[in-house]
Design a protein around this motif. Structure first.
Motif, PDB file in Angstrom:
ATOM      1  N   HIS A  28       0.993  -1.271   0.036  1.00 36.62           N
ATOM      2  CA  HIS A  28       0.076  -0.046  -0.086  1.00 36.62           C
ATOM      3  C   HIS A  28       0.944   1.400   0.068  1.00 36.62           C
ATOM      4  CE1 HIS A  28      -3.381   2.712   0.629  1.00 36.62           C
ATOM      5  NE2 HIS A  28      -2.915   2.986   1.851  1.00 36.62           N
ATOM      6  N   LEU A  29       2.027   1.260   0.689  1.00 37.15           N
ATOM      7  CA  LEU A  29       2.886   2.488   0.932  1.00 37.15           C
ATOM      8  C   LEU A  29       3.529   2.637  -0.486  1.00 37.15           C
ATOM      9  CD1 LEU A  29       4.247   4.647   2.380  1.00 37.15           C
ATOM     10  CD2 LEU A  29       6.150   3.013   2.942  1.00 37.15           C
ATOM     11  N   ILE A  30       3.885   1.719  -1.292  1.00 37.06           N
ATOM     12  CA  ILE A  30       4.550   1.834  -2.408  1.00 37.06           C
ATOM     13  C   ILE A  30       3.619   2.186  -3.493  1.00 37.06           C
ATOM     14  CG2 ILE A  30       5.610   0.496  -4.582  1.00 37.06           C
ATOM     15  CD1 ILE A  30       7.453   0.769  -2.056  1.00 37.06           C
ATOM     16  N   GLU A  31       2.225   1.960  -3.329  1.00 40.85           N
ATOM     17  CA  GLU A  31       1.371   2.301  -4.241  1.00 40.85           C
ATOM     18  C   GLU A  31       0.869   4.028  -3.949  1.00 40.85           C
ATOM     19  OE1 GLU A  31      -1.564   2.773  -6.992  1.00 40.85           O
ATOM     20  OE2 GLU A  31      -0.283   1.068  -6.837  1.00 40.85           O
ATOM     21  N   GLN A  32       1.052   4.226  -2.801  1.00 43.75           N
ATOM     22  CA  GLN A  32       0.658   5.734  -2.189  1.00 43.75           C
ATOM     23  C   GLN A  32       1.702   6.490  -2.643  1.00 43.75           C
ATOM     24  OE1 GLN A  32       0.659   5.271   2.135  1.00 43.75           O
ATOM     25  NE2 GLN A  32      -1.073   6.472   1.940  1.00 43.75           N
ATOM     26  N   TYR A  33       3.155   5.945  -2.944  1.00 46.33           N
ATOM     27  CA  TYR A  33       4.439   6.650  -3.503  1.00 46.33           C
ATOM     28  C   TYR A  33       3.944   7.116  -5.075  1.00 46.33           C
ATOM     29  CZ  TYR A  33       8.931   7.542  -5.303  1.00 46.33           C
ATOM     30  OH  TYR A  33       9.789   7.879  -5.963  1.00 46.33           O
ATOM     31  N   SER A  34       3.604   5.738  -5.568  1.00 45.67           N
ATOM     32  CA  SER A  34       3.555   5.791  -7.077  1.00 45.67           C
ATOM     33  C   SER A  34       2.395   6.991  -7.281  1.00 45.67           C
ATOM     34  CB  SER A  34       2.924   4.395  -7.594  1.00 45.67           C
ATOM     35  OG  SER A  34       2.979   4.565  -8.999  1.00 45.67           O
ATOM     36  N   GLN A  35       1.279   7.033  -6.693  1.00 47.18           N
ATOM     37  CA  GLN A  35      -0.035   7.842  -6.633  1.00 47.18           C
ATOM     38  C   GLN A  35       0.583   9.416  -6.648  1.00 47.18           C
ATOM     39  OE1 GLN A  35      -2.976   6.398  -4.320  1.00 47.18           O
ATOM     40  NE2 GLN A  35      -3.674   4.717  -5.731  1.00 47.18           N
ATOM     41  N   ALA A  36       1.370   9.642  -5.424  1.00 48.32           N
ATOM     42  CA  ALA A  36       1.826  10.758  -5.013  1.00 48.32           C
ATOM     43  C   ALA A  36       2.784  11.414  -6.148  1.00 48.32           C
ATOM     44  CB  ALA A  36       2.412  10.801  -3.584  1.00 48.32           C
ATOM     45  N   ARG A  37       3.534  10.650  -6.726  1.00 51.00           N
ATOM     46  CA  ARG A  37       4.443  10.933  -7.880  1.00 51.00           C
ATOM     47  C   ARG A  37       3.505  11.507  -9.007  1.00 51.00           C
ATOM     48  NH1 ARG A  37       9.692   9.787  -8.838  1.00 51.00           N
ATOM     49  NH2 ARG A  37       9.686  10.968 -10.331  1.00 51.00           N
ATOM     50  N   GLU A  38       2.797  10.583  -9.459  1.00 55.87           N
ATOM     51  CA  GLU A  38       1.851  10.879 -10.464  1.00 55.87           C
ATOM     52  C   GLU A  38       1.146  12.290 -10.294  1.00 55.87           C
ATOM     53  OE1 GLU A  38       1.280   9.613 -13.571  1.00 55.87           O
ATOM     54  OE2 GLU A  38       3.040   8.339 -13.117  1.00 55.87           O
ATOM     55  N   ALA A  39       0.532  12.472  -9.042  1.00 58.52           N
ATOM     56  CA  ALA A  39      -0.294  13.683  -8.917  1.00 58.52           C
ATOM     57  C   ALA A  39       0.487  14.711  -8.399  1.00 58.52           C
ATOM     58  CB  ALA A  39      -1.315  13.047  -7.893  1.00 58.52           C
ATOM     59  N   LYS A  80       5.854  -2.235  -9.274  1.00 57.26           N
ATOM     60  CA  LYS A  80       5.102  -3.542  -8.984  1.00 57.26           C
ATOM     61  C   LYS A  80       6.179  -4.134  -8.070  1.00 57.26           C
ATOM     62  CE  LYS A  80       3.936  -8.074 -10.362  1.00 57.26           C
ATOM     63  NZ  LYS A  80       4.272  -9.065 -11.370  1.00 57.26           N
ATOM     64  N   VAL A  81       5.726  -4.539  -6.652  1.00 54.77           N
ATOM     65  CA  VAL A  81       6.470  -5.033  -5.614  1.00 54.77           C
ATOM     66  C   VAL A  81       6.599  -6.476  -5.976  1.00 54.77           C
ATOM     67  CG1 VAL A  81       6.700  -5.952  -3.333  1.00 54.77           C
ATOM     68  CG2 VAL A  81       5.549  -3.747  -3.808  1.00 54.77           C
ATOM     69  N   GLU A  82       8.146  -6.800  -6.327  1.00 60.71           N
ATOM     70  CA  GLU A  82       8.644  -8.142  -6.462  1.00 60.71           C
ATOM     71  C   GLU A  82       9.273  -8.942  -5.559  1.00 60.71           C
ATOM     72  OE1 GLU A  82       8.954  -9.784  -9.734  1.00 60.71           O
ATOM     73  OE2 GLU A  82       7.708  -8.052 -10.730  1.00 60.71           O
ATOM     74  N   LYS A  83       9.677  -8.237  -4.237  1.00 64.81           N
ATOM     75  CA  LYS A  83      10.395  -8.855  -3.379  1.00 64.81           C
ATOM     76  C   LYS A  83      10.561  -7.992  -2.105  1.00 64.81           C
ATOM     77  CE  LYS A  83      14.665 -11.102  -2.184  1.00 64.81           C
ATOM     78  NZ  LYS A  83      15.971 -11.547  -2.677  1.00 64.81           N
ATOM     79  N   LEU A 136      13.751  -4.166   3.042  1.00 59.91           N
ATOM     80  CA  LEU A 136      14.174  -3.738   1.485  1.00 59.91           C
ATOM     81  C   LEU A 136      13.381  -4.081   0.498  1.00 59.91           C
ATOM     82  CD1 LEU A 136      16.521  -2.506  -0.154  1.00 59.91           C
ATOM     83  CD2 LEU A 136      17.334  -4.798  -0.141  1.00 59.91           C
ATOM     84  N   VAL A 137      12.612  -3.397  -0.266  1.00 56.74           N
ATOM     85  CA  VAL A 137      11.728  -3.684  -1.174  1.00 56.74           C
ATOM     86  C   VAL A 137      12.126  -3.408  -2.541  1.00 56.74           C
ATOM     87  CG1 VAL A 137       9.247  -3.436  -1.952  1.00 56.74           C
ATOM     88  CG2 VAL A 137       9.830  -2.927   0.425  1.00 56.74           C
ATOM     89  N   ASP A 138      11.931  -4.645  -3.440  1.00 57.30           N
ATOM     90  CA  ASP A 138      12.486  -4.503  -4.742  1.00 57.30           C
ATOM     91  C   ASP A 138      11.344  -4.389  -5.686  1.00 57.30           C
ATOM     92  OD1 ASP A 138      15.333  -4.430  -4.207  1.00 57.30           O
ATOM     93  OD2 ASP A 138      14.868  -6.767  -3.929  1.00 57.30           O
ATOM     94  N   CYS A 139      11.126  -3.360  -6.576  1.00 61.33           N
ATOM     95  CA  CYS A 139      10.129  -3.268  -7.493  1.00 61.33           C
ATOM     96  C   CYS A 139      10.515  -3.371  -9.054  1.00 61.33           C
ATOM     97  CB  CYS A 139       9.304  -2.067  -7.163  1.00 61.33           C
ATOM     98  SG  CYS A 139       8.735  -1.741  -5.255  1.00 61.33           S
ATOM     99  N   ARG A 140       9.649  -3.815  -9.962  1.00 58.29           N
ATOM    100  CA  ARG A 140       9.743  -3.388 -11.266  1.00 58.29           C
ATOM    101  C   ARG A 140       9.164  -1.880 -11.274  1.00 58.29           C
ATOM    102  NH1 ARG A 140      12.322  -6.636 -15.083  1.00 58.29           N
ATOM    103  NH2 ARG A 140      11.888  -8.676 -14.386  1.00 58.29           N
ATOM    104  N   TYR A 141      10.014  -1.277 -12.175  1.00 57.21           N
ATOM    105  CA  TYR A 141       9.506   0.347 -12.211  1.00 57.21           C
ATOM    106  C   TYR A 141       9.522   0.403 -13.750  1.00 57.21           C
ATOM    107  CZ  TYR A 141      10.034   5.410 -11.698  1.00 57.21           C
ATOM    108  OH  TYR A 141       9.807   6.747 -11.871  1.00 57.21           O
ATOM    109  N   ILE A 142       8.261   0.538 -14.078  1.00 55.74           N
ATOM    110  CA  ILE A 142       8.131   1.030 -15.623  1.00 55.74           C
ATOM    111  C   ILE A 142       7.443   2.144 -15.820  1.00 55.74           C
ATOM    112  CG2 ILE A 142       6.827   0.099 -17.831  1.00 55.74           C
ATOM    113  CD1 ILE A 142       6.769  -2.678 -16.225  1.00 55.74           C
ATOM    114  N   ILE A 143       8.112   2.933 -16.839  1.00 56.18           N
ATOM    115  CA  ILE A 143       7.528   4.303 -17.326  1.00 56.18           C
ATOM    116  C   ILE A 143       7.134   4.478 -18.632  1.00 56.18           C
ATOM    117  CG2 ILE A 143       8.085   6.840 -17.561  1.00 56.18           C
ATOM    118  CD1 ILE A 143      10.136   6.711 -15.636  1.00 56.18           C
ATOM    119  N   THR A 144       5.629   4.272 -18.654  1.00 51.88           N
ATOM    120  CA  THR A 144       5.227   4.262 -20.088  1.00 51.88           C
ATOM    121  C   THR A 144       4.833   5.552 -20.614  1.00 51.88           C
ATOM    122  OG1 THR A 144       4.002   2.293 -19.464  1.00 51.88           O
ATOM    123  CG2 THR A 144       3.146   3.437 -21.371  1.00 51.88           C
TER     124      THR A 144
END
Length: 148
Positions: free
Chosen positions: A32-43, A91-94, A104-112
């Motif tokens: 949820h925190l990683i999703e919040q970060y992603s949303q905060a970056r977008e907005a 996307k949280v992978e590990k 420590l959280v590893d994520c796939r990070y994709i910018i489209t």
């Protein structure tokens, strides 16, 4: 008899390798925190970013730029989002728990980009838990040169 002995030797390893109930609960909070970060970056939501980042956050981005402290990190994030338009997906992978309150959280990070081109990277987050709330303490973005 030999197989029974092997089972008894492996049983503690299997038992100790399982994640705890608290870690399962934390995994949901972390996602949820990683999703919040992603949303905060977008907005470009600086209020939310200030809630989820630690004051002493440091960030190393794929260009090699270091951002030290919450002000520099937020300013750099805004500059990056404006300069590199597109949809950011994490996307949280590990999740690797270093202790009960450090992960420590590893994520796939994709910018489209708006034209549909994808930039595939990795992002690692160092999270700390204080008073029951996870926060982002460090971010490392990587642009792998090999197969990903």
């Amino acid at each position: 008899m030999k197989s029974i002995t092997i089972i008894f030797l492996l049983l503690p390893l299997i038992g100790f390798s399982q994640i705890t109930t608290k870690q399962k609960e934390n995994a949901l909070k972390i996602a949820h925190l990683i999703e919040q970060y992603s949303q905060a970056r977008e907005a470009q939501d600086t209020v939310l970013l200030k809630e989820i980042l630690t004051e002493d956050i440091d960030q190393l981005v794929s260009s090699g730029e270091w951002r030290n402290g919450i002000s520099a990190a937020i300013e750099g994030m805004q500059r990056s989002t404006q300069g590199n338009p597109g949809t950011r997906t994490l996307k949280v992978e590990k999740i690797k728990y270093l202790s009960e309150d450090i992960a420590l959280v590893d994520c796939r990070y994709i910018i489209t980009s708006p034209n549909g081109a994808e930039r595939n990277m990795w992002s690692s987050f160092l999270l700390i838990e204080k008073t029951g709330k996870w926060k982002i303490s460090a971010i490392r973005n990587m642009n792998p040169s090999g197969a990903n």
